[in-house]
Design a protein around this motif. Structure first.
Motif, PDB file in Angstrom:
ATOM      1  N   ASP A 452       0.798  -1.222   0.000  1.00 21.76           N
ATOM      2  CA  ASP A 452       0.000   0.000   0.000  1.00 21.76           C
ATOM      3  C   ASP A 452       0.834   1.276   0.000  1.00 21.76           C
ATOM      4  OD1 ASP A 452       1.035  -0.015   2.557  1.00 21.76           O
ATOM      5  OD2 ASP A 452      -0.904  -0.090   3.583  1.00 21.76           O
ATOM      6  N   LYS A 453       2.107   1.176  -0.321  1.00 22.23           N
ATOM      7  CA  LYS A 453       2.935   2.384  -0.395  1.00 22.23           C
ATOM      8  C   LYS A 453       2.931   2.980  -1.803  1.00 22.23           C
ATOM      9  CE  LYS A 453       5.420   3.977   2.350  1.00 22.23           C
ATOM     10  NZ  LYS A 453       5.223   5.074   3.300  1.00 22.23           N
ATOM     11  N   VAL A 454       3.061   2.138  -2.806  1.00 25.84           N
ATOM     12  CA  VAL A 454       3.155   2.602  -4.193  1.00 25.84           C
ATOM     13  C   VAL A 454       2.369   1.675  -5.096  1.00 25.84           C
ATOM     14  CG1 VAL A 454       4.675   3.072  -6.153  1.00 25.84           C
ATOM     15  CG2 VAL A 454       5.460   3.576  -3.839  1.00 25.84           C
ATOM     16  N   TRP A 455       1.511   2.245  -5.926  1.00 24.68           N
ATOM     17  CA  TRP A 455       0.947   1.534  -7.073  1.00 24.68           C
ATOM     18  C   TRP A 455       1.280   2.363  -8.308  1.00 24.68           C
ATOM     19  CZ3 TRP A 455      -4.745  -0.501  -6.115  1.00 24.68           C
ATOM     20  CH2 TRP A 455      -4.729  -1.446  -5.082  1.00 24.68           C
ATOM     21  N   VAL A 456       2.088   1.810  -9.181  1.00 23.99           N
ATOM     22  CA  VAL A 456       2.412   2.518 -10.425  1.00 23.99           C
ATOM     23  C   VAL A 456       2.163   1.560 -11.584  1.00 23.99           C
ATOM     24  CG1 VAL A 456       4.882   1.931 -10.247  1.00 23.99           C
ATOM     25  CG2 VAL A 456       4.154   3.860 -11.668  1.00 23.99           C
ATOM     26  N   VAL A 457       1.487   2.042 -12.612  1.00 19.15           N
ATOM     27  CA  VAL A 457       1.082   1.166 -13.712  1.00 19.15           C
ATOM     28  C   VAL A 457       1.647   1.696 -15.021  1.00 19.15           C
ATOM     29  CG1 VAL A 457      -1.142   2.342 -13.941  1.00 19.15           C
ATOM     30  CG2 VAL A 457      -0.863   0.055 -14.888  1.00 19.15           C
ATOM     31  N   ASN A 458       2.244   0.789 -15.779  1.00 17.69           N
ATOM     32  CA  ASN A 458       2.760   1.105 -17.111  1.00 17.69           C
ATOM     33  C   ASN A 458       1.569   1.232 -18.055  1.00 17.69           C
ATOM     34  OD1 ASN A 458       3.869   0.975 -19.745  1.00 17.69           O
ATOM     35  ND2 ASN A 458       5.630  -0.192 -19.005  1.00 17.69           N
TER      36      ASN A 458
END
Length: 839
Positions: A452-458
């Motif tokens: 739950d710290k980072v969600w990054v999506v290409n």
């Protein structure tokens, strides 16, 4: 506990939980009632209040809200910096803890301080009364800079401005009157701290468009990207990096990101706030060796990394640490855990030196991508404060999650997810292939494991991933609001936000289906060999499924109001129509290949159809690039998708190989096979024909009830008794016995003075049967006219299984043969006759 108090407690708990499990409730109305406050009525004036010292990023959002009101109501609100006893509707905007009007309202008990103080990125929107001589006002208040910005854009969204108004040309519906439903509204705090996208694999499409529109990936371009991210309640970006360097391409890029409130990062293999392109520019500028190897070029790399930290020193960022090989490759076989640990240790020393603060005071992230995850599994140590970024397999399948039975990493965990990918087994860059059902399942799994710290999506080119981007940003804010039963409802709500309630269910159905179909096999992987022609009617079924969806999408395009058509083309019609066309093309190629192997001249028809599909693909691309929205999206659909022969994309769309069959080839090897107790043959598919100098056989395309008609010309010359004007059909029979042959003939009447029209029919060397099929006709109206066919039946005995030849010889001109049916025990009654058998 007293039952009454117990009931009240349960009700309050339920309401509290429901609030946290939902997005912001609707607070805008267009009809006046006793429980609303006026925002805008007809020609009435209204104002936005903000403090003179307001943060520049919030000020940008306020001006966007002002512009949004103009789009919706046709009137732009005034912006005030001084409170006055105005009787016009007023919206007060500010941030707690900034000596703003919001702090004054807290002191006056008009706003509950506990709702905002100490919170992250939270906003509240509420009405207040009797403040500073003003009878009533609406307040948008944030716990911090981004909280206030999110509140502003939530207001924009609810008055009717989609986050996709620019990036998908979603129109704004005009409203003469706007009212605020009295109450307190919030979306609480985000569940995931850093929520963002990665613009990757951006050539040729996004790159071509950015250069044509903004002259490159400069601040003008990124302003649009940053605004979209904020309107979607995101806060994090990995910028485009194919031959690009965010901070170096435009010196204003970093300043703008910090001003607008975007946390900048760099991709999983680009450490210390530097792009890989920065490295190539750095060594060229300083005449240094291009050795991306810490064991051989340590000093140069350290100086390079320091330059990145110095340049971005005063801007909000999440620093990528670690190292991979140049160009996102593994560093090499000799790379070991201790080397990586030392690299990170040295990078953190640089961070401390440049920032003047302890290492842990600068947020950092280490991507466990591909081989780096293996090192982690083997015991690689990571500093406690560094976020560990897990990754999927590049195809939306999560590779690793924390072991909840063991102590968790103090710095927390992130997830790098893919909607787009360049690499094996094949690129996926062109179109959306991510149904939200799969995204939800994998990201819910991720969240439930404490990521739950980072969600990054290409997201590749950003377009055309609009819908899944919306979903994952919404989910990152509050994963608990979604479950397996409300994903379709979310899709309907999203469609309603873009196109209105009337069309939302149908559009949601189509968006849901096309993503599902594309996930079966990605368009780049799809080929003529993907689905089976022979088994379960598979290829034709999936082709038909997509065709039906495309018909529905085109039908609604013709029905939907004009102002929606550009957005509808981008978000619905193009991805469906283009992918349906791709399925049709590969189906026709498969049929071409199948027919060509049999030397069937039908191969040519399928080849021609496949070429038409290829041309239609180019037509749709041109329409997207150069016609919709006044030609706004130049190059946006330049991504190649046809002609792959390995994992990497072809330079241009290339028509797959097709085979044409000559008439001479077609005559050979055409043997119809018995199956399911019958053989069915279209008349034009003869194995051989016999003509004379004066009479020849000719096919009439599209004649009759099925494929065509076969007759002789000239039509006023009948063969002599010594002439054998005939066609032959080779068949392979597995059955023996007495069989019925049905000739389906055009209902030509006995125009020759009631003599009738005659033919001869036989198998192999048996004595031909001479048939006059219409000689007894005397003008009565009945079955022939009703069914538009004459069925002429003969019986024949077959003694041995195997190959046989059926001979059909005409004795009179004017006979038109359409179809031949040979019943060997399984022929069933039907109006058109059984479908043609395989040969």
């Amino acid at each position: 506990m007293n039952p009454l108090f117990k009931s009240i407690f349960v009700l309050m708990f339920t309401l509290s939980f429901s609030l946290k499990a939902q997005s912001v409730q609707s607070f805008i109305a267009t009809e006046k009632s006793s429980d609303v406050s006026v925002i805008k009525e007809k020609s009435g004036k209204f104002s936005l209040f903000m403090d003179q010292s307001m943060d520049k990023g919030i000020l940008r959002a306020v001006h966007n809200l002002q512009s949004d009101f103009l789009k919706v109501t046709g009137d732009s609100p005034n912006i005030l910096n001084q409170m006055s006893n105005t009787q016009n509707p007023l919206i007060i905007i500010g941030t707690v803890g900034t000596n703003s009007m919001i702090d004054d309202l807290i002191r006056q008990k008009k706003i509950n301080e506990k709702d905002l103080k100490g919170k992250k990125e939270k906003f509240i929107i509420q009405n207040i009364k009797d403040v500073n001589g003003i009878q009533e006002a609406i307040v948008i208040a944030g716990s911090d800079k981004r909280g206030t910005i999110y509140g502003i854009y939530e207001f924009s969204r609810q008055i009717g401005v989609s986050p996709w108004y620019y990036w998908a040309d979603v129109p704004v519906q005009k409203k003469e009157n706007l009212y605020f439903k009295k109450g307190i509204y919030t979306d609480n705090e985000p569940a995931v701290e850093y929520r963002g996208i990665f613009l990757n694999d951006e050539e040729p499409s996004l790159g071509g468009w950015a250069r044509a529109t903004f002259a490159g990936f400069n601040a003008q371009f990124y302003e649009k990207v940053f605004e979209l991210i904020l309107r979607l309640k995101g806060n994090y970006l990995w910028p485009a990096m194919w031959g690009k360097a965010f901070y170096d391409d435009d010196s204003q890029n970093g300043t703008l990101a910090d001003e607008m409130g975007i946390v900048m990062g760099t991709s999983h293999h680009e450490p210390m706030a530097l792009a890989q392109t920065d490295w190539h520019r750095y060594i060229k500028k300083n005449n240094l060796p291009n050795i991306w190897d810490y064991t051989k070029n340590k000093k140069v790399l350290q100086e390079f990394w320091k330059s990145g930290m110095v340049r971005s020193k005063n801007w909000e960022k999440l620093v990528t640490v670690g190292m991979r090989g140049d160009g996102d490759e593994a560093m090499g076989e000799k790379t070991n855990i201790s080397l990586l640990e030392n690299i990170v240790k040295d990078q953190r020393k640089i961070i401390k030196e440049v920032s003047g603060k302890k290492e842990e005071k600068t947020p950092q992230i280490w991507a466990l991508y591909k081989e780096v995850q293996d090192y982690y599994d083997e015991g690689m140590r990571v500093p406690d404060d560094v976020i560990l970024l897990f990754c999927d397999d590049n195809w939306g399948n999560v590779r690793k999650l924390p072991d909840l039975s063991k102590p968790l990493h103090k710095g927390g965990y992130g997830m790098y997810y893919h909607f787009d990918y360049v690499g094996g087994p094949r690129n996926s860059k062109w179109i959306n292939i991510s149904p939200i059902q799969r995204v939800w399942e994998q990201m819910n799994l991720t969240y439930e494991h404490g990521v739950d710290k980072v969600w990054v999506v290409n997201v590749g080119d950003l377009k055309p991933m609009e819908f899944p981007i919306s979903f994952i940003m919404e989910m990152a804010w509050n994963p608990k609001q979604f479950n397996s039963d409300n994903l379709v409802k979310y899709t309907e709500n999203w469609a309603a936000e873009q196109f209105g309630l009337k069309y939302s269910k149908e559009i949601a159905r189509m968006i849901n289906l096309y993503a599902k179909y594309n996930r079966r096999v990605t368009p780049e992987t799809l080929s003529s060999k993907t689905y089976s022609l022979e088994n379960y009617n598979e290829f034709e079924t999936v082709r038909n499924d997509y065709q039906k969806l495309a018909l529905d999408a085109n039908r609604l395009y013709n029905e939907i109001p004009k102002e929606y058509k550009d957005a509808y083309f981008q978000l619905v019609l193009y991805p469906i129509d283009a992918c349906s066309n791709l399925y049709e093309m590969y189906f026709n190629i498969a049929k071409n290949q199948q027919s060509a192997l049999k030397k069937d001249i039908k191969a040519n028809d399928f080849a021609d159809k496949a070429k038409q599909n290829f041309e239609y693909d180019a037509f749709l691309q041109n329409k997207y690039n150069n016609e919709i929205a006044g030609g706004k999206w130049k190059h946006m659909m330049d991504q190649t998708r046809i002609g792959y022969d390995n994992w990497q994309q072809p330079e241009k769309n290339t028509m797959p190989k097709l085979t044409y069959i000559s008439k001479e080839e077609s005559v050979k090897n055409k043997v119809f096979k018995e199956k399911n107790g019958f053989i069915s043959i279209e008349a034009e598919h003869f194995s051989r024909q016999n003509n004379s100098d004066n009479i020849h056989w000719q096919i009439i395309p599209d004649f009759g009830k099925t494929l065509s008609g076969l007759t002789t010309f000239p039509q006023n010359i009948s063969p002599k008794e010594t002439e054998s004007i005939s066609v032959e059909y080779d068949v392979e029979l597995t059955s023996t016995g007495e069989f019925e042959v049905q000739l389906l003939l055009a209902p030509t009447l006995n125009f020759n003075s009631n003599k009738g029209l005659r033919y001869e029919i036989s198998f192999d060397n048996e004595k031909p049967q001479r048939i006059n099929f219409n000689g007894n006709y005397r003008g009565e109206l009945g079955e022939w006219q009703s069914e538009h066919i004459i069925k002429s039946v003969t019986k024949h005995r077959i003694s041995t299984p195997g190959k046989h030849t059926l001979h059909f010889r005409i004795l009179d001109a004017g006979i038109v043969l359409e179809k031949i049916l040979i019943g060997t025990g399984g022929l069933k009654p039907s109006y058109l006759g059984a479908p043609e058998s395989e040969f």
